[in-house]
Design a protein around this motif. Structure first.
Motif, short mmCIF file in Angstrom:
data_model
loop_
_atom_site.label_atom_id
_atom_site.label_comp_id
_atom_site.label_asym_id
_atom_site.label_seq_id
_atom_site.Cartn_x
_atom_site.Cartn_y
_atom_site.Cartn_z
N ARG A 1 -36.13 31.95 25.97
CA ARG A 1 -37.28 31.48 25.56
C ARG A 1 -37.73 29.86 25.68
NH1 ARG A 1 -37.32 31.80 19.42
NH2 ARG A 1 -38.71 29.61 19.49
N MET B 1 -23.92 12.27 6.38
CA MET B 1 -24.59 13.54 5.63
C MET B 1 -23.61 14.06 4.60
SD MET B 1 -27.23 14.25 7.09
CE MET B 1 -28.17 14.09 8.50
N ASP B 2 -24.41 14.70 3.51
CA ASP B 2 -23.62 15.30 2.43
C ASP B 2 -22.53 16.31 2.67
OD1 ASP B 2 -24.82 13.46 0.72
OD2 ASP B 2 -26.52 14.89 0.20
N TYR B 3 -22.79 17.14 3.78
CA TYR B 3 -22.04 18.29 4.15
C TYR B 3 -20.80 17.68 4.68
CZ TYR B 3 -24.45 17.77 8.92
OH TYR B 3 -24.72 17.53 10.05
N ILE B 4 -20.73 16.58 5.14
CA ILE B 4 -19.47 15.92 5.72
C ILE B 4 -18.60 15.43 4.30
CG2 ILE B 4 -18.20 14.19 6.90
CD1 ILE B 4 -19.63 15.93 8.58
N ALA C 1 -19.03 16.74 1.58
CA ALA C 1 -18.47 17.94 0.61
C ALA C 1 -17.17 18.70 1.35
CB ALA C 1 -19.53 19.07 0.90
N LYS D 1 -15.48 21.18 13.70
CA LYS D 1 -16.48 22.10 12.97
C LYS D 1 -17.83 21.34 12.49
CE LYS D 1 -14.39 26.22 13.34
NZ LYS D 1 -14.93 27.43 13.39
N GLU D 2 -17.68 20.10 12.02
CA GLU D 2 -19.00 19.73 11.12
C GLU D 2 -19.74 18.90 12.09
OE1 GLU D 2 -19.46 20.65 8.25
OE2 GLU D 2 -17.92 21.48 7.37
N PRO E 1 -20.57 20.28 16.55
CA PRO E 1 -21.83 20.75 16.86
C PRO E 1 -23.14 20.04 16.65
CG PRO E 1 -20.11 21.87 15.39
CD PRO E 1 -19.79 20.67 15.33
N ASN E 2 -23.15 19.20 15.72
CA ASN E 2 -24.45 18.30 15.45
C ASN E 2 -24.74 17.17 16.47
OD1 ASN E 2 -25.44 19.71 13.06
ND2 ASN E 2 -23.30 19.19 12.37
N ASP F 1 -44.20 27.98 17.33
CA ASP F 1 -43.66 29.02 17.98
C ASP F 1 -44.44 29.59 19.24
OD1 ASP F 1 -40.94 29.34 17.54
OD2 ASP F 1 -41.46 30.78 15.98
N GLU F 2 -45.23 28.29 19.89
CA GLU F 2 -46.27 28.62 20.79
C GLU F 2 -47.52 29.54 20.54
OE1 GLU F 2 -44.18 29.84 24.58
OE2 GLU F 2 -42.53 29.02 24.01
N TYR G 1 -25.54 19.07 -4.25
CA TYR G 1 -26.29 18.09 -4.10
C TYR G 1 -27.51 18.31 -4.17
CZ TYR G 1 -21.63 16.73 -1.87
OH TYR G 1 -20.33 16.26 -1.65
N MET H 1 -30.03 16.99 -2.09
CA MET H 1 -30.78 17.65 -0.84
C MET H 1 -30.15 18.75 -0.17
SD MET H 1 -33.48 15.53 -0.89
CE MET H 1 -33.84 15.97 0.53
N THR I 1 -29.25 18.13 3.64
CA THR I 1 -28.32 17.27 4.41
C THR I 1 -26.77 18.04 3.67
OG1 THR I 1 -28.30 15.67 2.59
CG2 THR I 1 -29.59 15.17 4.38
N ALA I 2 -26.83 18.95 2.70
CA ALA I 2 -25.55 19.07 1.91
C ALA I 2 -25.12 20.47 2.95
CB ALA I 2 -25.95 19.71 0.82
N LEU I 3 -25.87 21.05 3.64
CA LEU I 3 -25.46 22.20 4.46
C LEU I 3 -25.44 21.93 5.91
CD1 LEU I 3 -27.43 25.07 2.85
CD2 LEU I 3 -25.04 24.16 2.19
N ASN I 4 -24.58 22.20 6.75
CA ASN I 4 -24.15 22.04 8.05
C ASN I 4 -25.29 22.71 8.81
OD1 ASN I 4 -23.61 21.40 10.60
ND2 ASN I 4 -21.46 21.15 10.36
N PRO I 5 -26.24 22.22 9.49
CA PRO I 5 -27.31 23.07 9.93
C PRO I 5 -26.86 23.98 11.07
CG PRO I 5 -27.68 20.64 10.47
CD PRO I 5 -26.49 20.88 9.48
N LYS I 6 -25.78 23.59 11.66
CA LYS I 6 -25.20 24.39 12.77
C LYS I 6 -24.03 25.47 12.67
CE LYS I 6 -27.63 22.21 15.80
NZ LYS I 6 -27.46 21.38 16.78
N GLU J 1 -20.11 31.46 7.10
CA GLU J 1 -19.03 30.57 7.36
C GLU J 1 -18.97 29.46 6.30
OE1 GLU J 1 -17.20 30.12 10.51
OE2 GLU J 1 -16.07 28.22 9.51
N ARG K 1 -21.48 27.80 -2.27
CA ARG K 1 -20.28 26.91 -1.75
C ARG K 1 -19.41 26.48 -3.05
NH1 ARG K 1 -21.54 22.40 2.43
NH2 ARG K 1 -22.12 21.59 0.54
#
Lengths: 353, 564
Positions: A84, A244-247, A249, A263-264, A267-268, B21-22, B362, B364, B367-372, B377, B432
């Motif tokens: 894609r 970031m907040d996830y760090i 956490a 891991k944190e 990847p970003n 998405d195009e 949190y 927000m 920003t509280a969850l790692n997007p990747k 997990e 979490r």
């Protein structure tokens, strides 16, 4: 007036008319302005000039066609998630990927592909091209085409190794500095500043003169020169991620530095690092070619594009372009890598939205 | 004064498409809107309802990646969908003005406020520069900004958030436009500041007979401002009626559900008697960021299974108190006891088990969850980290947690946070925290970034989980409606000090500390006359910053008196 000239103008004007009829504004403007330019060029330069234009346009069309076909091919063989992205890739990017693939094949299968050995003397010095030698022989009578193929393996392989090492050192340092902060950050940062403050070519020449021109030394020296740039980028990118907040956490969970980085944070921060990899690869490649040209890089008889230019430089005074071919090989790869990098930068910068 | 009541803006069957998405897909599905001169229309709905998009379309403008694909927009006899770009640009700023949500982000930080104010009138050659400056000062005076002759010569960062928002309203008035679009102008402000901005906007719209579109998700606010209210849902109109009628007898179910959001109320629990130990006991902590003191002598207790709400405006030290408890900011003095045992001040010196017991959710979720990282997990990691689960056991634990937060495990296990909605992300954040099996959870403004309906769902979920696992919550918020619905005890903070604390019922019945009183009375109510009543009671000059300052001097004077 030759049939060629008549056919040339007839085709251009015909194509312009077709484009205008189907209201393809861009194509029409391109074709018709080319027609007008050709009138002037034709009067001034005659048939050879028009032949040149035709050849150039043909080469361009061929490159575009190859790129298009290659992109469609990639779209077909890759899984849906990647294809894609590839569908939206510009032709320049697929051209770049095609060239890189060609170089990679040449490098990997050099012994099979090359008609002669790397340092095999098969003819007299500077023998001209014939049916056995595609590009003629060099100053010792070795086949230039074979050496060009082996050169892909040596020069590109060495550059790749050095870039990988530079990234390994720089990225780990940068991520550590951003995560740990404080004293370690200062120490690594100032070390990087010191290395960057010395002009890279002089630094490389100095080190190679001291430690000798062993391949391992070249790789390490070049890696050390380029690691600070990667360090600074990695630190800046990771600096935006660690707030970031996830760090937070993860830190509060009690995770160690290794997990945080792996891991944190990593990847970003991969997208800008990958784009930077392509760019740095070009610089490293050029530096190694430059060192070889100066006689301090890869040593003879190992084939290498930088030293090939130097060895055959005398031929330029006789109006022969053979020594420029390795230089062109360097230029083509640099352009190709940059095309791909541009596309990646564009994707990671989020400009697509 | 006779007011001209002609139709100013008429939008018919407006359709807007967005590119994703195009392909183009419709996000506003045929909305009609009529606005008369001098009238204020409130647009409300959740995020994604198309409120802002319609607001911008009223200026003939579509954001990047959007296009107006159908319908007509007629502004004072001029059809905006077909006029040239240049004509439309000439309208904006001079005849239609826009007030954005965040004044701090919309002002250019490197120019003085008045220079940005005079830009539009000078550009449109309505006024000379000096005239425009004088006019600006006049507007500042009318909007009751302090030192109207001087304040414009400051830079945006030198004035407070509420003042900046009023300065922006003044800027929108600079060319005396026929129409102003207010896009959530008070959402980012504290309740005490919000009230002064609301009063200022209402006055000035009234004085100049300007028509306005007021976009917000806060019903109580829109009830104060608007003559008519239009409710939107997913790019479609739900209903439209005059404010009184809409508040008294909403017709559609969706509107009724919006109105009923604040009905949720968990029964108040009291502290266990006898010698029960508090789960968290904060004792006389002081904390500072470098030389700046942010907490002074803060003490409060939190008992198992109870919810303690910590309220106060921004900068009052609520979040800093939470950072002290988690150990991110070691306090300078004082200590924090966990079930009677003192906790080490910094999180690095705490044991794994101590870390596990205190979890955080949190504000927000983005920003509280790692997007990747996949949801499975994200939730699985704490379970694996603390209890060493792996393989099938870990998988079933994650499934169990996903069930608890009401997300279908098979569907969400392998997804990434950016694919989820705001409410779903917040639920994952809760899961979490739960995965660690904590006894105490800090909720830092968990609902303030969410729509009201979604926020209510989160509050209900938190309440159920509390009952099931006997969790203690420290609930940081500035929204008193949330406090009313979920808290058992309330701690009020101002300028780094605890000024009042006690059980909820006590806190919501007078007499109050003057600051608590101010906070309580500044929360907008659904009564359309609320703002007028409050203004009558307090007096026009006695709202917002001014009164906060007054209380501050008063209470510090009071403390001195006690000490001597």
């Amino acid at each position: 007036m030759s049939y060629f000239v008549v056919g040339y103008y007839a085709m251009l004007i015909g194509a312009s008319c077709v484009a205008a009829y189907y209201s393809q504004r861009q194509v029409f403007l391109l074709l018709f302005s080319l027609t007008l330019v050709s009138f002037i060029v034709g009067i001034v330069g005659g048939v050879p000039a028009l032949t040149f234009i035709t050849t150039a346009a043909g080469a361009l069309a061929l490159a575009a066609g190859t790129s298009y076909a290659f992109r469609e091919f990639l779209v077909l063989i890759t899984p849906p998630s990647i294809s894609r992205e590839l569908k939206a890739a510009p032709l320049t990017a697929s051209f770049g990927m095609f060239v890189i693939l060609t170089y990679a094949i040449a490098g990997i299968f050099a012994p099979i592909m090359a008609p002669y050995g790397e340092s095999e003397v098969i003819a007299g010095a500077f023998a001209p091209a014939d049916e056995n030698m595609l590009l003629g022989a060099d100053q010792l009578g070795r086949d230039i085409f074979s050496r060009l193929i082996y050169g892909a393996r040596n020069t590109v392989g060495l550059a790749l190794l050095a870039t990988l090492l530079a990234f390994f050192i720089g990225a780990i340092g940068g991520l550590l500095a951003a995560t740990k902060g404080g004293f370690l950050d200062q120490l690594l940062g100032r070390t990087a500043d010191v290395i960057m403050s010395v002009p890279s070519l002089i630094f490389a020449l100095l080190m190679l003169s001291i430690f000798g021109t062993d391949l391992a030394v070249i790789v390490i020296v070049v890696a050390i020169i380029y690691a600070p740039r990667v360090f600074r980028l990695a630190r800046a990118v990771a600096g935006n991620v660690v707030v970031m907040d996830y760090i937070e956490a993860a830190k509060l969970r009690g995770e160690g530095t290794g997990y945080l980085i792996r891991k944190e944070i990593l990847p970003n921060s991969t997208a800008p690092l990958i784009a930077e990899f392509g760019l740095e690869f070009c610089f490293v490649f050029l530096l190694i070619a430059g060192l070889s040209f100066l006689g301090l890089g890869i040593q003879p008889p190992t084939a290498d594009w930088g030293s090939m230019v130097r060895e055959n430089a005398t031929l330029i005074s006789f109006g022969d372009i053979t020594p420029l071919i390795p230089a062109a090989a360097i230029a083509l790869l640099t352009v190709a890598v940059n095309f791909v990098v541009d596309w990646m930068l564009y994707r990671s910068s989020g400009l697509k939205d | 004064m006779t007011k001209n009541k002609d139709v100013l803006l008429e939008i018919n069957d407006l359709r807007i498409e967005a590119f994703s998405d195009e392909e183009w897909f419709e996000i506003v599905h045929g909305v009609d809107l009529t606005l008369h001169r001098g009238e204020v229309l409130g647009l409300i709905g959740e995020s994604g309802a198309g409120k802002s998009t319609i607001g911008l379309a009223a200026m003939g403008f579509a954001r990047d990646g959007c296009r107006i694909s159908g319908g007509t927009i007629e502004f004072d006899g001029m059809e905006l969908t077909t006029t040239s770009k240049a004509d439309r640009r000439a309208l904006r700023g001079s005849r239609i003005a826009y007030v954005a949500q965040s004044a701090a982000a919309s002002f250019n930080p490197s120019h003085r406020i008045i220079d940005q104010h005079t830009e539009a009138p000078v550009h449109y050659r309505i006024q000379k520069r000096l005239e425009a400056q004088e006019d600006a000062m006049e507007l500042y005076r009318r909007l009751r900004l302090p030192n109207p002759t001087e304040i414009g010569f400051r830079y945006p960062h030198q004035v407070s958030g509420g003042q900046l928002q009023r300065a922006m309203t003044a800027m929108a008035m600079a060319c005396r436009p026929d129409l102003i679009i207010f896009d959530e102008p008070t959402t980012a402000l504290d309740v005490t500041t919000q009230i002064e901005v609301l009063a200022a906007i209402r006055d000035i719209v009234d004085q100049f007979n300007t028509a306005a579109i007021y976009i917000t998700h806060d019903l109580a606010v829109v009830a104060q401002m608007a003559d008519r209210i239009k409710v939107l849902l997913k790019g479609e109109e739900v209903e439209e009626a005059s404010t009184d009628q809409m508040l008294e007898s909403p017709q559609e179910d969706y509107t009724k559900s919006l109105w009923a959001v604040r009905s949720f109320k968990s029964p108040q629990k009291l502290r266990p008697g006898g010698d029960a130990k508090p789960i968290i006991s904060v004792q006389n902590i002081e904390a500072a960021y470098g030389p700046v003191k942010v907490l002074e002598d803060v003490s409060f207790d939190i008992y198992p299974g109870m919810t303690v709400a910590v309220v106060g405006e921004s900068g009052s030290g609520k979040s800093t108190a939470a950072r002290c408890i988690t150990g991110l900011l070691p306090p300078k003095s004082g200590q924090i006891l966990f079930e009677g045992e003192p906790l080490p001040p910094g999180y690095k010196s705490r044991s794994k088990d101590q870390l596990r017991q205190i979890q955080m959710i949190y504000q927000m979720a983005d920003t509280a969850l790692n997007p990747k990282v996949q949801i499975g997990e994200i939730i699985g990691r704490p379970a694996k980290f603390y209890s060493g689960l792996s393989g099938n056991k870990l998988k079933s634990r994650v499934d169990e947690l996903l069930d608890l937060i009401e997300l279908e495990p098979s569907q969400y296990y392998n997804r990434y946070p950016p694919e989820l909605s705001g409410g779903q992300k917040q639920r994952v954040g809760i899961a979490r925290a739960l995965a660690a099996n904590p006894k105490f959870i800090i909720c830092d403004e968990v609902t303030s970034a969410l729509d009201q309906l979604v926020a209510e769902g989160i509050l209900r979920l938190l309440d159920e989980l509390q009952k099931e696992f006997n969790l203690a919550y420290m609930f940081i918020t500035h929204d008193l409606a949330t406090v009313r619905s979920i808290a058992d005890e309330v701690v009020v903070m101002q300028k780094g000090r605890v000024i009042e604390q006690g059980p909820k019922e006590e806190m919501f019945t007078p007499p109050h500390h003057p600051y608590t009183d101010l906070l309580l009375s500044s929360v907008p109510e659904m009564d359309p006359n609320w703002l007028s009543t409050v203004l009558d009671e307090r007096g026009v000059d006695n709202i917002g910053d001014a009164v906060t300052m007054a209380i501050e001097t008063e209470s510090s004077g009071g403390l001195d008196g006690n000490q001597s």
